[in-house]
Design a protein around this motif. Structure first.
Motif, PDB file in Angstrom:
ATOM      1  N   LYS A 192      33.906  25.984  64.283  1.00 13.69           N
ATOM      2  CA  LYS A 192      35.245  26.053  64.889  1.00 13.69           C
ATOM      3  C   LYS A 192      35.478  24.886  65.848  1.00 13.69           C
ATOM      4  CE  LYS A 192      34.711  30.637  65.593  1.00 13.69           C
ATOM      5  NZ  LYS A 192      35.036  31.998  66.044  1.00 13.69           N
ATOM      6  N   ALA A 195      36.631  22.112  63.786  1.00 16.28           N
ATOM      7  CA  ALA A 195      37.996  22.365  63.312  1.00 16.28           C
ATOM      8  C   ALA A 195      39.004  22.068  64.421  1.00 16.28           C
ATOM      9  CB  ALA A 195      38.130  23.812  62.840  1.00 16.28           C
ATOM     10  N   THR A 201      46.018  22.184  65.503  1.00 17.12           N
ATOM     11  CA  THR A 201      47.099  22.994  64.933  1.00 17.12           C
ATOM     12  C   THR A 201      46.610  23.742  63.697  1.00 17.12           C
ATOM     13  OG1 THR A 201      48.629  21.289  65.658  1.00 17.12           O
ATOM     14  CG2 THR A 201      49.484  22.924  64.136  1.00 17.12           C
ATOM     15  N   ALA A 202      45.973  23.005  62.795  1.00 16.85           N
ATOM     16  CA  ALA A 202      45.475  23.648  61.574  1.00 16.85           C
ATOM     17  C   ALA A 202      44.427  24.703  61.919  1.00 16.85           C
ATOM     18  CB  ALA A 202      44.894  22.605  60.623  1.00 16.85           C
ATOM     19  N   ALA A 203      43.609  24.427  62.926  1.00 15.88           N
ATOM     20  CA  ALA A 203      42.602  25.409  63.329  1.00 15.88           C
ATOM     21  C   ALA A 203      43.290  26.683  63.822  1.00 15.88           C
ATOM     22  CB  ALA A 203      41.708  24.819  64.421  1.00 15.88           C
ATOM     23  N   THR A 204      44.307  26.522  64.647  1.00 15.56           N
ATOM     24  CA  THR A 204      45.058  27.677  65.141  1.00 15.56           C
ATOM     25  C   THR A 204      45.686  28.441  63.978  1.00 15.56           C
ATOM     26  OG1 THR A 204      45.566  26.453  67.143  1.00 15.56           O
ATOM     27  CG2 THR A 204      46.896  28.403  66.713  1.00 15.56           C
ATOM     28  N   PHE A 205      46.258  27.710  63.036  1.00 15.30           N
ATOM     29  CA  PHE A 205      46.866  28.330  61.858  1.00 15.30           C
ATOM     30  C   PHE A 205      45.822  29.025  60.989  1.00 15.30           C
ATOM     31  CE2 PHE A 205      51.421  27.442  61.007  1.00 15.30           C
ATOM     32  CZ  PHE A 205      51.728  26.794  62.176  1.00 15.30           C
ATOM     33  N   SER A 206      44.551  28.718  61.204  1.00 17.71           N
ATOM     34  CA  SER A 206      43.500  29.408  60.456  1.00 17.71           C
ATOM     35  C   SER A 206      42.865  30.508  61.281  1.00 17.71           C
ATOM     36  CB  SER A 206      42.426  28.414  60.018  1.00 17.71           C
ATOM     37  OG  SER A 206      42.965  27.523  59.086  1.00 17.71           O
ATOM     38  N   GLY A 207      43.475  30.836  62.412  1.00 16.47           N
ATOM     39  CA  GLY A 207      42.990  31.958  63.202  1.00 16.47           C
ATOM     40  C   GLY A 207      41.910  31.598  64.208  1.00 16.47           C
ATOM     41  N   VAL A 208      41.601  30.293  64.337  1.00 15.42           N
ATOM     42  CA  VAL A 208      40.618  29.895  65.345  1.00 15.42           C
ATOM     43  C   VAL A 208      41.290  29.961  66.715  1.00 15.42           C
ATOM     44  CG1 VAL A 208      39.190  28.000  66.190  1.00 15.42           C
ATOM     45  CG2 VAL A 208      39.439  28.381  63.732  1.00 15.42           C
ATOM     46  N   ARG A 209      40.606  30.600  67.680  1.00 23.09           N
ATOM     47  CA  ARG A 209      41.171  30.654  69.031  1.00 23.09           C
ATOM     48  C   ARG A 209      40.785  29.371  69.757  1.00 23.09           C
ATOM     49  NH1 ARG A 209      42.967  35.976  69.800  1.00 23.09           N
ATOM     50  NH2 ARG A 209      42.041  37.414  68.310  1.00 23.09           N
TER      51      ARG A 209
ATOM     52  N   PHE B 301      53.350  35.719  61.739  1.00 22.56           N
ATOM     53  CA  PHE B 301      51.991  35.183  61.816  1.00 22.56           C
ATOM     54  C   PHE B 301      51.511  35.044  63.267  1.00 22.56           C
ATOM     55  CE2 PHE B 301      48.758  31.754  60.853  1.00 22.56           C
ATOM     56  CZ  PHE B 301      47.966  32.544  60.047  1.00 22.56           C
ATOM     57  N   PRO B 323      47.763  33.996  65.622  1.00 18.94           N
ATOM     58  CA  PRO B 323      47.363  33.931  64.219  1.00 18.94           C
ATOM     59  C   PRO B 323      46.084  34.730  63.963  1.00 18.94           C
ATOM     60  CG  PRO B 323      48.071  31.779  64.939  1.00 18.94           C
ATOM     61  CD  PRO B 323      48.044  32.654  66.168  1.00 18.94           C
ATOM     62  N   ALA B 324      45.134  34.669  64.909  1.00 20.13           N
ATOM     63  CA  ALA B 324      43.890  35.422  64.723  1.00 20.13           C
ATOM     64  C   ALA B 324      44.204  36.912  64.562  1.00 20.13           C
ATOM     65  CB  ALA B 324      42.959  35.190  65.904  1.00 20.13           C
ATOM     66  N   ILE B 327      45.824  37.522  61.130  1.00 17.04           N
ATOM     67  CA  ILE B 327      44.816  37.479  60.070  1.00 17.04           C
ATOM     68  C   ILE B 327      44.018  38.778  60.061  1.00 17.04           C
ATOM     69  CG2 ILE B 327      42.704  36.323  59.304  1.00 17.04           C
ATOM     70  CD1 ILE B 327      44.012  33.718  60.548  1.00 17.04           C
ATOM     71  N   GLY B 340      49.490  18.775  58.522  1.00 18.71           N
ATOM     72  CA  GLY B 340      49.514  19.020  59.957  1.00 18.71           C
ATOM     73  C   GLY B 340      49.027  20.413  60.331  1.00 18.71           C
ATOM     74  N   GLN B 341      49.344  21.409  59.485  1.00 21.14           N
ATOM     75  CA  GLN B 341      49.051  22.790  59.840  1.00 21.14           C
ATOM     76  C   GLN B 341      48.058  23.459  58.902  1.00 21.14           C
ATOM     77  OE1 GLN B 341      53.095  24.083  59.341  1.00 21.14           O
ATOM     78  NE2 GLN B 341      53.628  23.676  61.481  1.00 21.14           N
ATOM     79  N   VAL B 344      42.221  20.693  58.047  1.00 20.57           N
ATOM     80  CA  VAL B 344      41.552  19.731  58.916  1.00 20.57           C
ATOM     81  C   VAL B 344      41.093  18.621  57.977  1.00 20.57           C
ATOM     82  CG1 VAL B 344      39.710  19.359  60.585  1.00 20.57           C
ATOM     83  CG2 VAL B 344      40.769  21.617  60.376  1.00 20.57           C
ATOM     84  N   MET B 347      37.545  17.397  57.617  1.00 22.32           N
ATOM     85  CA  MET B 347      36.540  18.389  57.270  1.00 22.32           C
ATOM     86  C   MET B 347      36.426  18.496  55.753  1.00 22.32           C
ATOM     87  SD  MET B 347      36.677  22.017  59.177  1.00 22.32           S
ATOM     88  CE  MET B 347      35.414  22.440  60.337  1.00 22.32           C
ATOM     89  N   TRP B 410      43.546  31.213  51.769  1.00 17.29           N
ATOM     90  CA  TRP B 410      44.155  32.500  52.123  1.00 17.29           C
ATOM     91  C   TRP B 410      43.912  33.575  51.068  1.00 17.29           C
ATOM     92  CZ3 TRP B 410      44.393  32.971  56.870  1.00 17.29           C
ATOM     93  CH2 TRP B 410      44.695  31.876  57.677  1.00 17.29           C
TER      94      TRP B 410
END
Lengths: 324, 501
Positions: A192, A195, A201-209, B301, B323-324, B327, B340-341, B344, B347, B410
């Motif tokens: 994380k 990420a 932003t993408a990390a947040t959108f994937s649920g990473v706090r 979301f 979001p967490a 999910i 952007g969203q 990564v 990665m 997802w």
């Protein structure tokens, strides 16, 4: 050995650039000074790099998360002074956890400001550099701190002891590097961090706090600083208020030399260890060559800039490019 | 016969493991609009980078007029009269229009002072030609995307352009703005400039281009006169097979209500939104940009707090704060902005795909990398993601494959509610129809799916019901039987009847 084609050399250089640079430094210095690669000298370099190295491990977490920590130098002074002072007041058994708690509290403040309030880490940690320095001076009343009974304390073991013939600071550095290497490289928390540093932003959108992740990175950095302060205090058993001054830049240099990107999202503990060793061996090598201590500052930085440039050039495949 | 302004002969470009361009030839005549088409990964971008001097070809020639040209870099290409209008704009927002246009070449007076009067004069002359509604002194950041694009075009006109390359220029333009752009293109054409037009949008291609060249897997597939071909033939050239465009109407039974929204409002963004979503159903959201569609998705979301209203999952009211949180409650969002969203980019593909569940994939204290690779392999096969392997950085994949990584990410969460915002933005036809089929298949498998799209054929194609939004309100909810292009357009323009909530 099979001949390498030109096309194959590029990617190898790009991946292993920093290791190759390390090897070149080592060979060059060994030729220049026979003492350089002796067991004694290597031990002495690694031992004197241990304090810097332990701090660099923590800063690696912060840098990969896309932030900076410029407060580690003055925070290390704080830890050193506090543990020395408490040593005589409440005894080493309690002094060490108390010092860790206080240092972690400082890390938590930074983590809260940068993580949860999303303030710029450069500003926050630059401010903390100064604020913690003031805190240390207030705590000590501006006096140097010394342990009363330097002969009779077991506290010196962290800085001066040896186990299995290896100096304890080296063991601490190695063990911490192995442990944090696993945390960063193998755990979900480590993933994380990459990420968040790569694209928060993408990390947040994937649920990473994001906030929690950044906060934890600063806690780890503070824990490493406290460990470094412990080694420092234990080695000297007495200290000035400014013992860690300027270390923040050397630490950052080691991390960058290891190849972590200041933009976040890349770097490893292993590479940081290499960066620390390069820095240590360069400084030691220059000393053996008889260069004045002051000249070292200049040469060290020239070499760092060169290394970073070569690293980027290897990734781009050319020495200069108008685009990234 | 006129000489081409630009000719590429047998261009070959290889990267480790990939033959990105395999003997591609291509020419542009003066006064011609030449479409360059192909799926993502077909080699269009690589070809344009060769043309722009960013890559050097392994072999093959570039000819300008009758002379061989070597593009040593972007500046060199520009000085030779090759100008790019990029999909992603590269303007300095804080500077004025004039400064942006002449950046690096500002007219000077003595002592290096900028000649502001002359600068404005030159700029306004160009802007007049483009017939735009702003002047030289406007700050670029204050302009709409469409007008910023006009600034890029104006910049192109300051050099003596021989060939202008438009890369997906209409991606973020409204219909009215497109008309202006097409006028400008037609003016350029009349001046004898050769134009390369890269787009995935068939209507545009058939409206404005003269010839079409198609690439597939780095190979030249042929050049056809636009007037002598049709969409189907071009598509077949692009994907090497026929495309099934018939609607996959769902005839399976719908399940329970997975999601219910009652009177949801979020400040000025949208008001009083109510709807139900059943398992097995695809609910389409259609409306203009700014109608509030994406904002509703963001609220569901956990990215925005609603100012009023309720969200119910499986009949129970929930509050979603992050979001967490979303999910954990089984809501997934494939976001609008892939780079952007969604990803990564630095990665690798596997780590991107498993990021939301990395906490759950445990082998002792560590991440179970074997399980991660298994998940990646499963969705790579299921979604036909083309990548040399999971170690590839997500940023190295083509747009379509990137989107599949995000969708795979997802799907692997097995969400109760899957929200897909602009599922096929910037994605080629072949992958587009695959993604449409996939969305239908997911519904058939019992997923509750929300699709938000700005493309009418897309919503019509994949949705069981369509919610038409206008200015933050639901205007009407259509079933697939009653909807057609006319009443849908009316509804999103605010002309249709306002459905009582």
């Amino acid at each position: 050995m099979a001949a390498l084609s030109k096309a194959q050399i590029g990617p190898i250089l790009a991946k292993q650039g920093i290791l190759i640079a390390f090897a070149v430094f080592m060979i060059a210095f060994t030729i220049a000074s026979p003492k350089f690669l002796s067991v004694d000298n290597v031990f002495s370099v690694v031992r004197s790099s241990a304090i810097l190295g332990v701090m660099a491990l923590g800063v690696t977490f912060v840098v990969i998360s896309g932030n900076l920590d410029l407060s580690v130098g003055s925070m290390m002074s704080f830890s050193t002074i506090v543990v020395l002072d408490l040593h005589d007041k409440i005894g080493p058994f309690l002094a060490i956890p108390a010092m860790f708690a206080m240092t972690l509290a400082l890390g938590a403040i930074i983590g809260f400001l940068v993580g949860y309030l999303r303030l710029n880490s450069l500003i926050v940690t630059l401010g903390m550099l100064s604020a913690i320095h003031g805190l240390t001076l207030t705590y000590s009343g501006g006096q140097n701190m010394d342990i009363a009974d330097k002969e009779g304390t077991w506290f010196s073991v962290f800085g001066q002891g040896t186990a299995l013939g290896i100096p304890v600071p080296i063991l601490i550095f190695a063990a911490l590097a192995a442990f944090l290497g696993l945390v960063l490289g193998k755990t979900a928390f480590g993933r994380k961090i990459y990420a968040v540093g790569g694209n928060d932003t993408a990390a947040t959108f994937s649920g990473v706090r994001r906030a929690r992740t950044v906060f934890n990175c600063y806690l780890i950095s503070a824990a490493c600083v406290a460990t470094a302060g412990l080694i420092q205090a234990s080695r000297s058993l007495g200290s000035q208020n400014t013992v860690g001054q300027g270390l923040e830049l050397e630490v950052l240099a080691a991390v960058i030399l290891g190849g972590a990107s200041l933009l976040g999202g890349s770097g490893t503990i292993f590479k940081t260890v290499i960066g620390v060793l390069i820095l240590g061996f360069i400084q030691n090598g220059l000393l053996l060559l008889g260069l004045q201590f002051y000249v070292q500052f200049v040469v060290t930085w020239v070499i760092i800039i060169l290394a970073v440039w070569l690293d980027i050039a290897a990734k781009r495949g050319k020495l200069w490019s108008p685009i990234a | 016969m006129t000489h081409p302004v630009l000719r590429l002969e047998n261009i070959v470009k290889t990267f480790p493991g990939v033959r990105a361009l395999d003997g591609v030839s291509f020419s542009v005549l003066p006064g011609e609009v030449h479409a360059l088409m192909g799926e993502n990964g077909a080699g269009k971008s690589t070809l344009m980078k060769v043309l722009g001097g960013i890559y050097q070809p392994d072999s093959g020639n570039i000819l300008m007029g009758e002379d061989k040209a070597v593009m040593s870099g972007p500046l060199d290409a520009k000085s030779k009269g090759i100008v790019f209008i990029h999909q992603e704009l590269s303007l300095a927002e804080e500077l004025s229009v004039a400064e942006n246009i002449y950046l690096g070449e500002l007219p000077r007076k003595s002592l290096g002072r900028v000649d502001w009067a002359k600068l404005s004069e030159q700029t306004n002359a160009i802007l007049e030609k483009l017939n735009v509604g702003f002047d030289a002194k406007t700050r670029v950041g204050d302009l709409s995307i469409a007008n910023q694009q006009m600034v890029e075009i104006a910049r192109a006109l300051t050099v003596n352009a021989k060939a202008v390359i438009f890369d997906e220029p209409t991606a973020s333009l409204t219909d009215a703005e497109k008309v202006v752009l097409f006028d400008v293109i037609s003016d350029l054409k009349n001046e004898g400039v050769g134009i390369i037009y890269i787009s995935h949008r068939m209507e545009e291609i058939f409206k404005i281009t003269d010839r079409i060249t198609v690439l597939r897997d780095g190979q030249y597939q042929g050049t056809v006169n636009t007037a002598e071909t049709d969409e189907e033939a071009v598509t077949q050239l692009m994907i090497g097979r026929k495309l099934d465009l018939t609607r996959n109407a769902s005839h399976h039974e719908l399940g329970d209500v997975a999601l219910e929204v009652r009177g949801l409002s979020c400040g000025k963004l949208y008001q009083d939104v109510s709807f139900e979503l059943r398992r097995g159903e695809v609910l389409g959201f259609y409306g203009l940009v700014g109608a509030g569609r994406t904002e509703i998705a963001e609220t569901l979301f956990g990215l925005r707090d609603p100012s009023a209203g309720q969200i119910l999952l499986d009949g129970e009211e929930v509050r979603i704060h992050s979001p967490a949180d979303a999910i954990a409650k089984g809501i997934s969002l494939v976001p609008e902005d892939r780079k952007g969203q969604g990803l990564v980019l630095e990665m690798n593909c596997r780590d991107n795909m498993t990021l939301p569940q990395v906490d759950d994939l445990k082998a002792g204290p560590f991440v179970a990398e074997g399980a991660e690779v298994a998940i990646f392999d499963q969705y790579r096969d299921q979604l036909d993601i083309r990548t040399p392997g999971w170690k590839q950085k997500a940023g190295n994949l083509s747009g379509g494959n990137q989107q599949k990584i995000v969708i795979g990410k997802w799907l692997s969460m097995h969400p109760n509610v899957l929200i897909v915002d602009e599922p096929t933005r910037g994605i080629d036809v072949g992958s587009k129809s695959e993604i449409h089929k996939l969305l239908r298949k997911l519904a058939a498998q019992g997923y509750a799916v929300i699709v938000i799209s700005s493309e009418m054929p897309e919503v019509l194609h994949v949705s069981d019901r369509i919610i038409a939004m206008y200015s933050g309100r639901i205007m009407r909810t259509f079933t697939s039987d009653e909807v057609n292009e006319d009443n849908l357009i009316q509804a999103i323009s605010g002309l249709g009847s306002n459905e009582a909530a």
